[in-house]
Design an enzyme around this catalytic site. Structure first.
Site, PDB file in Angstrom:
ATOM      1  N   HIS A  63      11.315  -4.668  -3.777  1.00 47.82           N
ATOM      2  CA  HIS A  63      11.845  -3.364  -3.342  1.00 47.82           C
ATOM      3  C   HIS A  63      13.049  -3.516  -2.433  1.00 47.82           C
ATOM      4  O   HIS A  63      13.426  -2.576  -1.737  1.00 47.82           O
ATOM      5  CB  HIS A  63      10.757  -2.543  -2.633  1.00 47.82           C
ATOM      6  CG  HIS A  63       9.707  -2.039  -3.588  1.00 47.82           C
ATOM      7  ND1 HIS A  63       8.497  -1.537  -3.150  1.00 47.82           N
ATOM      8  CD2 HIS A  63       9.669  -1.974  -4.942  1.00 47.82           C
ATOM      9  CE1 HIS A  63       7.780  -1.174  -4.204  1.00 47.82           C
ATOM     10  NE2 HIS A  63       8.463  -1.448  -5.298  1.00 47.82           N
ATOM     11  N   CYS A 120      33.121  -1.461   2.515  1.00 46.87           N
ATOM     12  CA  CYS A 120      32.510  -2.621   1.845  1.00 46.87           C
ATOM     13  C   CYS A 120      33.373  -3.852   2.130  1.00 46.87           C
ATOM     14  O   CYS A 120      34.616  -3.764   2.005  1.00 46.87           O
ATOM     15  CB  CYS A 120      32.460  -2.371   0.332  1.00 46.87           C
ATOM     16  SG  CYS A 120      32.176  -3.868  -0.642  1.00 46.87           S
ATOM     17  N   CYS A 170      35.246  -4.499  -1.535  1.00 44.67           N
ATOM     18  CA  CYS A 170      36.196  -3.553  -2.163  1.00 44.67           C
ATOM     19  C   CYS A 170      36.753  -2.558  -1.154  1.00 44.67           C
ATOM     20  O   CYS A 170      37.597  -1.722  -1.496  1.00 44.67           O
ATOM     21  CB  CYS A 170      35.496  -2.793  -3.306  1.00 44.67           C
ATOM     22  SG  CYS A 170      34.362  -1.510  -2.745  1.00 44.67           S
ATOM     23  N   GLY A 210      -3.084  -5.712   1.060  1.00 40.01           N
ATOM     24  CA  GLY A 210      -2.537  -4.612   1.861  1.00 40.01           C
ATOM     25  C   GLY A 210      -1.646  -3.667   1.099  1.00 40.01           C
ATOM     26  O   GLY A 210      -0.622  -3.225   1.627  1.00 40.01           O
ATOM     27  N   THR A 211      -2.056  -3.329  -0.130  1.00 41.02           N
ATOM     28  CA  THR A 211      -1.269  -2.341  -0.874  1.00 41.02           C
ATOM     29  C   THR A 211      -2.198  -1.311  -1.505  1.00 41.02           C
ATOM     30  O   THR A 211      -3.281  -1.618  -1.965  1.00 41.02           O
ATOM     31  CB  THR A 211      -0.368  -3.014  -1.948  1.00 41.02           C
ATOM     32  OG1 THR A 211       0.389  -2.004  -2.624  1.00 41.02           O
ATOM     33  CG2 THR A 211      -1.167  -3.828  -2.949  1.00 41.02           C
ATOM     34  N   SER A 212      -1.716  -0.049  -1.497  1.00 46.42           N
ATOM     35  CA  SER A 212      -2.574   1.084  -1.891  1.00 46.42           C
ATOM     36  C   SER A 212      -2.679   1.240  -3.400  1.00 46.42           C
ATOM     37  O   SER A 212      -3.486   2.020  -3.891  1.00 46.42           O
ATOM     38  CB  SER A 212      -1.994   2.386  -1.312  1.00 46.42           C
ATOM     39  OG  SER A 212      -0.685   2.593  -1.866  1.00 46.42           O
ATOM     40  N   ASN A 216      -7.976  -5.875   1.334  1.00 42.20           N
ATOM     41  CA  ASN A 216      -7.496  -4.599   1.873  1.00 42.20           C
ATOM     42  C   ASN A 216      -8.493  -4.131   2.932  1.00 42.20           C
ATOM     43  O   ASN A 216      -9.642  -4.537   2.938  1.00 42.20           O
ATOM     44  CB  ASN A 216      -7.389  -3.582   0.728  1.00 42.20           C
ATOM     45  CG  ASN A 216      -6.468  -2.427   1.065  1.00 42.20           C
ATOM     46  OD1 ASN A 216      -6.611  -1.818   2.115  1.00 42.20           O
ATOM     47  ND2 ASN A 216      -5.508  -2.134   0.187  1.00 42.20           N
TER      48      ASN A 216
HETATM   49  N1  APR Z   1      -5.054  -4.959   6.746  1.00 48.20           N
HETATM   50  C1  APR Z   1      -5.126  -4.857   5.396  1.00 48.20           C
HETATM   51  N2  APR Z   1      -4.775  -3.741   4.705  1.00 48.20           N
HETATM   52  C2  APR Z   1      -4.322  -2.692   5.429  1.00 48.20           C
HETATM   53  C3  APR Z   1      -4.219  -2.723   6.841  1.00 48.20           C
HETATM   54  C4  APR Z   1      -4.598  -3.926   7.498  1.00 48.20           C
HETATM   55  N3  APR Z   1      -4.533  -4.048   8.833  1.00 48.20           N
HETATM   56  N4  APR Z   1      -3.753  -1.509   7.258  1.00 48.20           N
HETATM   57  C5  APR Z   1      -3.561  -0.765   6.151  1.00 48.20           C
HETATM   58  N5  APR Z   1      -3.915  -1.461   5.050  1.00 48.20           N
HETATM   59  C6  APR Z   1      -3.832  -1.043   3.650  1.00 48.20           C
HETATM   60  C7  APR Z   1      -4.234   0.385   3.396  1.00 48.20           C
HETATM   61  O1  APR Z   1      -5.636   0.482   3.161  1.00 48.20           O
HETATM   62  C8  APR Z   1      -3.430   0.701   2.120  1.00 48.20           C
HETATM   63  O2  APR Z   1      -4.153   0.305   0.959  1.00 48.20           O
HETATM   64  O3  APR Z   1      -2.471  -1.135   3.285  1.00 48.20           O
HETATM   65  C9  APR Z   1      -2.191  -0.193   2.255  1.00 48.20           C
HETATM   66  C10 APR Z   1      -0.942   0.574   2.622  1.00 48.20           C
HETATM   67  O4  APR Z   1      -0.624   1.408   1.535  1.00 48.20           O
HETATM   68  P1  APR Z   1       0.797   2.118   1.508  1.00 48.20           P
HETATM   69  O5  APR Z   1       1.060   2.736   2.824  1.00 48.20           O
HETATM   70  O6  APR Z   1       0.836   2.968   0.270  1.00 48.20           O
HETATM   71  O7  APR Z   1       1.844   0.901   1.339  1.00 48.20           O
HETATM   72  P2  APR Z   1       2.231   0.123   0.023  1.00 48.20           P
HETATM   73  O8  APR Z   1       1.048  -0.043  -0.868  1.00 48.20           O
HETATM   74  O9  APR Z   1       2.958  -1.101   0.445  1.00 48.20           O
HETATM   75  O10 APR Z   1       3.276   1.141  -0.678  1.00 48.20           O
HETATM   76  C11 APR Z   1       3.883   0.699  -1.874  1.00 48.20           C
HETATM   77  O11 APR Z   1       5.360   2.602  -1.849  1.00 48.20           O
HETATM   78  O12 APR Z   1       6.611   3.993  -0.569  1.00 48.20           O
HETATM   79  C12 APR Z   1       6.676   2.953  -1.436  1.00 48.20           C
HETATM   80  O13 APR Z   1       8.363   1.353  -1.560  1.00 48.20           O
HETATM   81  C13 APR Z   1       7.294   1.761  -0.773  1.00 48.20           C
HETATM   82  O14 APR Z   1       6.734  -0.557  -1.032  1.00 48.20           O
HETATM   83  C14 APR Z   1       6.180   0.736  -0.775  1.00 48.20           C
HETATM   84  C15 APR Z   1       5.306   1.191  -1.933  1.00 48.20           C
END
Ligand code: APR
Length: 233
Positions: free
Chosen positions: A108, A135, A138, A174-176, A200
């Site tokens: 990203h 830039c 350019c 750590g991603t949703s 997570n």
């Molecule tokens: N340890 C582990 N997991 C955690 C913690 C922690 N301390 N705190 C939060 N989380 C988890 C949450 O449970 C959730 O699943 O991290 C995740 C955060 O989710 P989002 O806020 O949606 O972030 P992300 O998944 O990185 O978003 C993906 O969306 O907005 C776009 O480009 C942006 O890269 C981002 C993408």
């Protein structure tokens, strides 16, 4: 896990949460404070570049003041000590993986990089960016953060597809699972025969796709997981 196996890892905002950087969709997350449509789309930048730069200047300053946590350092240890390949892909735009010593693919983009919307030139972003900045290549005032906005194509997708196809273990940390294509990586790796694990704090939108789940804060769950892998558990 055979010790020569290849591991492909995807991280999201949750791995940087304990470094003090906000996530997007948790309580008080970034997208509860600012509208995506106002700051994270090409249309937003065309409409109000100063507003978009202000948003990323704030995030760039926060990221510069943050430090890698034990989870970032554990992934560097895994990259250094695991006998097979360890490929780290992040959705995060902070530089905490690099600062922990990891090799990382930013799908990203990065807060620390700038892009010219006119000629495509890339360079290290100054701390504060302004729509009037010329830039370096350019000289046109068309500088933008080198961030992949909604509606744009993430970076390194061909290379990532290969790392999903030929890994023995895929881990998401750590991603949703709210945003594609990253949210589909687990299914892609599983289809190619990989074992899959999700680390997570809570359930994600794609938890059901994973063969294994480890629940807990990244700063303790990731070091424990890495220690287990290196001990052959
Ligand atoms: N340890 C582990 N997991 C955690 C913690 C922690 N301390 N705190 C939060 N989380 C988890 C949450 O449970 C959730 O699943 O991290 C995740 C955060 O989710 P989002 O806020 O949606 O972030 P992300 O998944 O990185 O978003 C993906 O969306 O907005 C776009 O480009 C942006 O890269 C981002 C993408």
């Amino acid at each position: 896990m055979h010790r020569k196996s290849k591991i492909t890892i995807l991280t999201g905002a949750g791995i940087s949460a304990e470094s003090g950087l906000g996530t997007f969709r948790d309580r008080n997350g970034l997208w509860t404070q600012v509208n995506i449509e106002d700051v994270a789309t090409p249309e937003a930048f065309a409409r109000d570049p100063a507003k978009v730069h202000a948003f990323y200047n704030m995030r760039r300053a926060n990221a510069a003041d943050a430090s890698p946590n034990a989870a970032h350092h554990a992934l560097t240890k895994l990259q250094n000590d695991w006998p097979g390949d360890v490929v780290l892909i992040t959705q995060n735009v902070d530089g905490l993986h690099e600062r922990a010593g990891s090799e990382v693919l930013h799908m990203h983009g990065q807060l620390d990089r700038a892009l010219c919307a006119a000629c495509g030139h890339r360079w290290d972003a100054p701390r504060v960016m302004d729509p009037q900045d010329p830039c370096p290549d350019c000289a046109r005032p068309a500088t933008r953060p080198d961030i992949v906005w909604f509606g744009e194509m993430p970076y390194h997708m061909e290379e990532i597809a290969e790392h999903l196809r030929d890994c023995d273990l895929f881990a998401a940390i750590g991603t949703s699972g709210a945003v594609y294509p990253a949210a589909g990586f687990c299914a892609e790796a599983a289809m190619a025969g990989a074992e899959t694990v999700e680390l997570n704090l809570a359930e994600s939108d794609v938890s059901a796709s994973f063969g294994q789940r480890i629940e807990g804060p990244a700063s303790s769950a990731v070091p424990d997981w890495v220690a287990g892998l290196l001990a052959g558990r």
